[in-house]
Design an enzyme around this catalytic site. Structure first.
Site, short mmCIF file in Angstrom:
data_model
loop_
_atom_site.label_atom_id
_atom_site.label_comp_id
_atom_site.label_asym_id
_atom_site.label_seq_id
_atom_site.Cartn_x
_atom_site.Cartn_y
_atom_site.Cartn_z
N GLY A 12 48.30 47.29 42.41
CA GLY A 12 49.15 48.03 43.37
C GLY A 12 48.40 48.99 43.98
O GLY A 12 49.06 48.93 45.25
N ASP A 21 41.02 50.18 28.63
CA ASP A 21 42.26 49.30 30.04
C ASP A 21 40.88 47.63 29.15
O ASP A 21 40.95 46.58 29.86
CB ASP A 21 42.35 49.27 31.17
CG ASP A 21 43.05 48.14 31.19
OD1 ASP A 21 44.36 48.42 31.02
OD2 ASP A 21 43.23 48.11 32.82
N1 LIG Z 1 32.24 41.61 41.32
C1 LIG Z 1 33.40 40.86 41.18
N2 LIG Z 1 32.91 39.93 41.01
C2 LIG Z 1 33.84 38.91 41.56
N3 LIG Z 1 35.18 39.28 40.65
C3 LIG Z 1 35.75 40.60 40.49
C4 LIG Z 1 34.51 41.36 40.79
N4 LIG Z 1 35.61 42.81 40.65
C5 LIG Z 1 36.58 42.28 39.90
N5 LIG Z 1 36.84 41.38 40.21
C6 LIG Z 1 37.99 40.37 40.10
O1 LIG Z 1 39.10 40.99 40.42
C7 LIG Z 1 39.98 41.87 39.42
C8 LIG Z 1 41.26 42.92 39.51
O2 LIG Z 1 39.41 43.82 39.33
P1 LIG Z 1 39.75 45.00 38.61
O3 LIG Z 1 40.29 44.78 37.55
O4 LIG Z 1 38.19 45.74 39.01
O5 LIG Z 1 40.73 46.10 40.07
P2 LIG Z 1 42.64 46.84 39.38
O6 LIG Z 1 42.81 46.88 41.07
O7 LIG Z 1 41.96 47.84 38.58
O8 LIG Z 1 42.30 45.13 38.30
P3 LIG Z 1 43.90 45.38 36.90
O9 LIG Z 1 44.48 46.68 37.11
O10 LIG Z 1 43.97 44.25 36.72
O11 LIG Z 1 42.47 46.14 36.08
C9 LIG Z 1 39.48 41.04 38.07
O12 LIG Z 1 40.23 40.30 37.27
C10 LIG Z 1 38.58 40.04 38.81
O13 LIG Z 1 38.96 38.84 38.54
#
Ligand SMILES: Nc1ncnc2c1ncn2[C@@H]1O[C@H](COP(=O)(O)OP(=O)(O)OP(=O)(O)O)[C@@H](O)[C@H]1O
Length: 536
Positions: free
Chosen positions: A52, A164
């Protein structure tokens, strides 16, 4: 001669036309896209995930285009979640965590803050969804379960809870490398420090705001109890049930219906799982916020699944060569052309299974039966908590002045209550400066000594240069459905207000900065492990 001074005629002031200032265009997300250059040196080459408020990109270094990293960018709000994430990543690294991703740089550009970190492979959610029957083998479920558990214990031993826990917040190392056996924990945006400055357990709030992701949160969280260490493990248990049985019956349900399903279906679901899952459930039921989980006991039960089934760490995981889904993942691993980490991952060392016959064999008698035991209670629950209770939705109705003849005031129903979409992370933005200031409770400092559990040196994903590779054939693309995320991540429970200035970019760099040659516009073809399918 005296100069004649013309009388100054006061002209009536033009009535001020009170035109409201033009509304600022709403910033929908970070102002970055493919080819955006961050801090003059990292170029975004492929989107990995989208939430988001944030987005995760694969990026390359301009001075060594074959070195790949991940960049997580989030809208710069009053509250900088990524600063907290960075601080916890650093703390974990300093404490030799085995399951933490190494952060490279924290900074800000235009309207967003960002973290550059080592690139890892697909998430456990992506892996499972690419398997035809959507379930892992029991071996893979257990190996992942133990590693996810260890990663959460690493966080909890530093005084934090994750809040989470879900399959998309764990990822393996890059496919095709030795690190494809290693599970990493991601996303510390909702982590909460459980201890105050005096290193005492913070008093649980009488009612805590909802945090987490509906299908995976525990019943305690549904009931707005203060999240505790055991709640991370409830989520892990739901994850493992999903890995084993292919889905959770409450997926895509409203929050209220999810709660009902979790209450009514848990027995039948666990009936289809190894008995150890039920043991963990019984044990978790006996815990409460203030009771520290017996980590060794939970781990022992997980390891028992390995021992009972004669699983050994030299067996291939579902996505590895020789594994049952090798044909699905081999082509994906093949498109990862950038230099793979040479780091050796020793699964037997990671799992550290007890030798058969040396560990206690747990039976159901070792665990209380849910319902038969007294519900554990936190005696210290107090109104005079050191934290605030954030409101979701409208403020509570004012107390009616009691008059014998009037009807009781209608109870205001929380309008947000049941409208969170399943699979999304939920948190609430602090609304007042006072609320925001409480973020200081989460200052990132280790609370518990890492003690004897201290691990061997952190695994670095050494991403080294390689030659540019052509775009992987589109036929290899898989449909990787990403979980939709509508996240409001200025959670003052979990984060400290950030100190990153928008106009004066500050960067905290964990690596020596290399001189940056001018970018020639040619971006190496993406070489990510799973083709990008941005989440909704
Ligand atoms: N260091 C990384 N290398 C590769 N892929 C990554 C990495 N960090 C995150 N991702 C990918 O990006 C996705 C989202 O990352 P993250 O959970 O940190 O973001 P978010 O915006 O907080 O999402 P959510 O709210 O779903 O948890 C992860 O599910 C993963 O597939």
């Amino acid at each position: 001669m005296a100069a004649t001074i013309a009388p100054v005629v006061a002209t009536p002031a033009t009535p001020a036309v009170l035109t409201p200032p033009a509304p600022k265009p709403k910033e929908k997300g970070p102002a970055c896209k493919l080819s955006t250059i961050i801090n003059g040196q990292f170029v975004m080459v492929q989107m990995i995930g989208k939430g988001g408020y944030g987005v995760v990109y694969e990026v390359i270094r301009r001075d060594s285009p074959n070195v790949r990293f991940a960049c997580k960018a989030e809208l710069a709000l009053a509250h900088n979640n990524l600063k907290t994430e960075w601080d916890l990543m650093t703390l974990l690294k300093d404490n030799k965590s085995k399951h933490n991703i190494i952060g490279v740089e924290l900074g800000s550009e235009r309207n967003y803050n960002y973290i550059i970190m080592h690139l890892v492979g697909p998430s456990l959610a992506d892996l499972r969804k690419n398997i035809p029957n959507k379930s892992f083998t029991l071996y893979t479920t257990t190996v992942c379960g133990i590693q996810c558990f260890d990663s959460l214990v690493e966080i909890q031993r530093l005084g934090y809870i994750h809040r989470d826990v879900k399959p998309s917040n764990f990822a393996i190392g890059v496919l095709g490398s030795d690190e494809e056996k290693l599970v990493y924990v991601l996303d510390f945006g909702l982590c909460r420090n459980m201890f105050n400055k005096s290193k005492e357990l913070r008093k649980p709030r009488m009612k805590a705001p909802f945090r987490g992701t509906i299908p995976y949160c525990s019943l305690n969280i549904h009931q707005r109890m203060e999240p505790g260490r055991h709640d991370d493990f409830w989520s892990l248990l739901y994850m493992m049930i999903e890995f084993h049985l292919s889905d959770l019956p409450w997926e895509n349900m409203t929050k209220e219906n999810t709660k009902k399903e979790k209450e009514s279906k848990i027995d039948s679901l666990l009936g289809k799982c190894p008995l150890e899952f039920q043991m963990i459930r019984c044990y978790l039921t006996s815990l409460c916020y203030s009771r520290e989980p017996d980590y060794a006991k939970i781990r022992g039960v997980l390891c028992q699944i390995m021992i009972k089934n004669k699983f050994t760490p030299d067996m291939p995981l579902d996505w590895q060569n020789g594994g049952p889904y090798e044909n699905i993942f081999k082509p994906l691993a093949a498109v990862v052309k950038h230099k793979k980490s040479k780091k050796k991952v020793d699964l037997s060392e990671l799992l550290d299974l007890p030798k058969p016959g040396t560990a206690p064999l747990y039976t159901m008698r070792d665990f209380p039966t849910p319902g038969e035991q007294e519900q554990p209670r936190d005696e210290s629950v107090s109104k005079s908590d050191d934290t605030i209770i954030e409101k979701e939705g409208p403020p509570p109705a004012p107390k009616p002045i009691p008059k014998p003849t009037i009807l009781p005031a209608p109870v205001l129903k929380n309008s947000n209550e049941n409208h969170h979409k399943a699979g999304t992370t939920i948190s609430v933005k602090p609304t007042t400066p006072a609320q925001r200031s409480t973020g200081e409770h989460n200052s990132l400092k280790p609370l518990a000594p890492t003690g004897p559990g201290a691990r061997s040196p952190t695994h670095h994903l050494s991403l080294k240069p390689l030659t540019a590779v052509p775009q992987p054939p589109t036929t290899i693309k898989q449909s990787v459905r990403r979980v939709p995320v509508h996240r409001h991540k200025s959670d003052n429970d979990s984060v400290k207000p950030g100190a990153v200035s928008k106009h004066n970019p500050t960067t905290m760099t964990a690596k020596v900065q290399h001189p940056t040659p001018p970018f020639n516009g040619s971006v190496a073809a993406p070489a990510m492990m799973i083709p990008p399918t941005p989440r909704k």
